[in-house]
Design a protein around this motif. Structure first.
Motif, short mmCIF file in Angstrom:
data_model
loop_
_atom_site.label_atom_id
_atom_site.label_comp_id
_atom_site.label_asym_id
_atom_site.label_seq_id
_atom_site.Cartn_x
_atom_site.Cartn_y
_atom_site.Cartn_z
N UNK A 124 93.38 27.80 9.89
CA UNK A 124 92.67 27.74 11.18
C UNK A 124 91.68 28.88 11.31
N UNK A 125 92.07 30.07 10.82
CA UNK A 125 91.13 31.19 10.84
C UNK A 125 89.90 30.90 9.98
N UNK A 126 90.11 30.31 8.80
CA UNK A 126 88.98 29.98 7.93
C UNK A 126 88.03 29.00 8.60
N UNK A 127 88.60 28.00 9.29
CA UNK A 127 87.76 27.03 9.99
C UNK A 127 86.97 27.72 11.11
N UNK A 128 87.63 28.61 11.84
CA UNK A 128 86.96 29.33 12.93
C UNK A 128 85.83 30.21 12.38
N UNK A 174 76.04 31.86 13.98
CA UNK A 174 75.20 33.04 13.79
C UNK A 174 73.91 32.67 13.05
N UNK A 175 74.01 31.84 12.02
CA UNK A 175 72.81 31.43 11.30
C UNK A 175 71.88 30.63 12.20
N UNK A 176 72.45 29.82 13.05
CA UNK A 176 71.62 29.00 13.92
C UNK A 176 70.91 29.80 14.98
N UNK A 177 71.58 30.86 15.49
CA UNK A 177 70.97 31.65 16.55
C UNK A 177 70.14 32.80 16.03
N UNK A 178 70.27 33.12 14.74
CA UNK A 178 69.54 34.25 14.18
C UNK A 178 70.08 35.58 14.66
N UNK A 179 71.26 35.61 15.25
CA UNK A 179 71.83 36.84 15.79
C UNK A 179 72.63 37.55 14.73
N UNK A 180 72.66 38.86 14.82
CA UNK A 180 73.47 39.67 13.91
C UNK A 180 74.74 40.14 14.60
N UNK A 181 75.07 39.52 15.71
CA UNK A 181 76.28 39.91 16.41
C UNK A 181 77.49 39.66 15.54
N UNK A 182 78.42 40.56 15.64
CA UNK A 182 79.64 40.40 14.88
C UNK A 182 79.51 40.80 13.43
N UNK A 183 78.42 41.49 13.07
CA UNK A 183 78.25 41.89 11.68
C UNK A 183 78.67 43.33 11.47
N UNK A 184 79.56 43.86 12.33
CA UNK A 184 80.02 45.23 12.18
C UNK A 184 80.92 45.33 10.95
N UNK A 185 81.15 46.59 10.56
CA UNK A 185 81.99 46.82 9.39
C UNK A 185 83.47 46.70 9.71
N UNK A 186 84.29 47.10 8.75
CA UNK A 186 85.74 47.00 8.91
C UNK A 186 86.40 48.07 8.06
N UNK A 224 85.54 42.16 8.96
CA UNK A 224 86.91 41.94 8.51
C UNK A 224 87.13 40.51 8.05
N UNK A 225 86.55 39.53 8.76
CA UNK A 225 86.74 38.13 8.37
C UNK A 225 86.17 37.85 6.99
#
Length: 428
Positions: free
Chosen positions: A263-267, A275-287, A326-327
């Motif tokens: 389920x995590x993989x699907x999410x 993200x690709x559709x919106x062109x946003x870099x949100x959620x691209x932080x490190x881990x 992390x994902x």
């Protein structure tokens, strides 16, 4: 491009102006000289009737008045050697005039004109007029100056028009390049100006069509991913209910953890598509690589125990911040460990080592005691697999390394199996 257009227009205009103004300047000088000579000749001829009818006193007075108003010097040579008017020597041209020939010639300092006449007694006389160079070229410097100013003005106008044209072309080209860069950054709403000059407008239309097509393809991809997620989650829910109904709590927890992983993989797939559709870099932080790798190794340890695999785990104490979410790092570790279980027989030992890199980041090594990869294998090529799998495992790990500013390399482990080294850059 702008400078080249200006140089081209400037050179072309200069050649045209030279071809036009130089002959015109020479013509003006010739016209000025002819005008001065014609005027002097007319003055000399006007004295012919006076020489034939007037006495010497009247002729002297007439010559005095004429020299006072004329720019040239007029001299009358009589047959007895008398000179009236402006002082002058008897030149060879004057001697020729005494023979009855009227001529003109260029001499030092100007132009000499002689007219053969007859005095009142019928004897031969010569009227000599000398036109200086200043009179021959009168008005020529000013005319040349005006022509030069006209040439400069015309050149300036042509360069101004060329610069305006070049600016429009360069601006359109720069705008088109800026739109392409925006599209490359994922700003799919960027559009070029179709009103650009000439062929640039055609290119702008093509770029706009391409951008619209890219946006349409990404929209279709998002819809496909969402549809796939919807289809997968229904059987996952049923599988979760079946797992909860198992009498053995350990088996139920293990199967439930597997369902959670799917389920995590699907999410993650859905989030990446968005993200690709919106062109946003949100959620691209490190881990923290130490925490993520430790959790994923603990997850796979249960399966390793069931398949009698000896596991060596060496993870440096954290935190080890890396430039990878992390994902994505979880997907990378799962792909590498999944390859070990999928392509080596049960009982094959493997090792997972995570160390800090000098300068930041981390170095992840997954090595096994299997058969390794044959020489010349294309395992890193997407879709290439020699074991009947999808061939995406190592490609996922490679893209994760690239995303983190590192790289992935394949080698041979100390036990003769495959060793995968993933370099992860420091968190930005």
């Amino acid at each position: 491009m702008r400078l080249r257009i200006l140089l081209l227009v400037g050179a072309t205009t200069s050649l045209v102006l030279i071809a036009f103004l130089v002959p015109l300047a020479l013509l003006l000088r010739t016209v000025a000289a002819d005008r001065a000579v014609q005027g002097a000749t007319t003055e000399a001829q006007s004295l012919s009737s006076l020489v034939a009818t007037s006495d010497r006193d009247a002729l002297g007075l007439a010559l005095q008045q004429l020299n006072a108003s004329s720019a040239g010097a007029v001299t009358l040579f009589l047959s007895d050697g008398t000179r009236l008017g402006a002082p002058a020597d008897r030149t060879p041209l004057v001697e020729l005039g005494t023979l009855g020939r009227s001529e003109s010639a260029t001499v030092d300092g100007g132009r000499e004109i002689v007219v053969a006449v007859r005095d009142r007694a019928g004897a031969a006389a010569v009227i000599r007029t000398f036109v200086p160079d200043a009179e021959l070229n009168r008005g020529v410097p000013m005319a040349w100056l005006l022509l030069g100013a006209l040439g400069v003005v015309l050149l300036g106008v042509s360069l101004g028009v060329a610069d305006r044209l070049a600016r429009s072309l360069v601006r359109s080209t720069t705008d088109l390049a800026a739109v392409s860069h925006r599209l490359a950054r994922g700003e799919l709403d960027a559009r070029a100006d179709p009103g650009a000059p000439a062929e640039l407008g055609v290119v702008a239309d093509a770029v706009n069509v391409l951008a619209a097509r890219i946006a349409e393809l990404l929209r279709e991809e998002r819809e496909t991913v969402a549809d796939l997620a919807h289809r997968v989650r229904t059987p996952l829910t049923a599988l979760r209910l079946e797992a909860e109904a198992l009498p053995d709590p350990d088996h139920a927890a293990r199967i439930g953890a597997g369902v959670d992983g799917v389920e995590r993989a699907v999410t993650q797939a859905i989030e990446q598509a968005r993200r690709r559709g919106s062109g946003s870099d949100a959620g691209r932080a490190g881990s923290d690589a130490a925490r993520v790798v430790r959790e994923r190794v603990a997850f796979w340890a249960v399966l390793a125990e069931d398949t009698d695999r000896e596991t060596t785990v060496e993870i440096a104490p954290g935190p080890l911040p890396v430039a990878l979410p992390a994902a994505d790092l979880e997907a990378c570790v799962d792909a590498l460990l999944g390859n070990v279980f999928a392509h080596t027989p049960d009982g094959t030992a493997f090792a997972v080592r995570l160390t800090a890199r000098p300068g930041g980041g981390a170095r992840l090594v997954v090595a096994d005691a299997g058969l390794g990869i044959p020489v010349g294998s294309a395992a890193l090529r997407r879709g290439a697999s020699g074991g009947g799998s999808t061939g995406l495992g190592l490609d996922i790990a490679r893209r994760s390394a690239d995303q983190a500013g590192g790289r992935l390399t394949l080698g041979t482990s100390a036990e003769g199996g495959l060793e995968v080294v993933v370099q992860l850059g420091p968190e930005r």
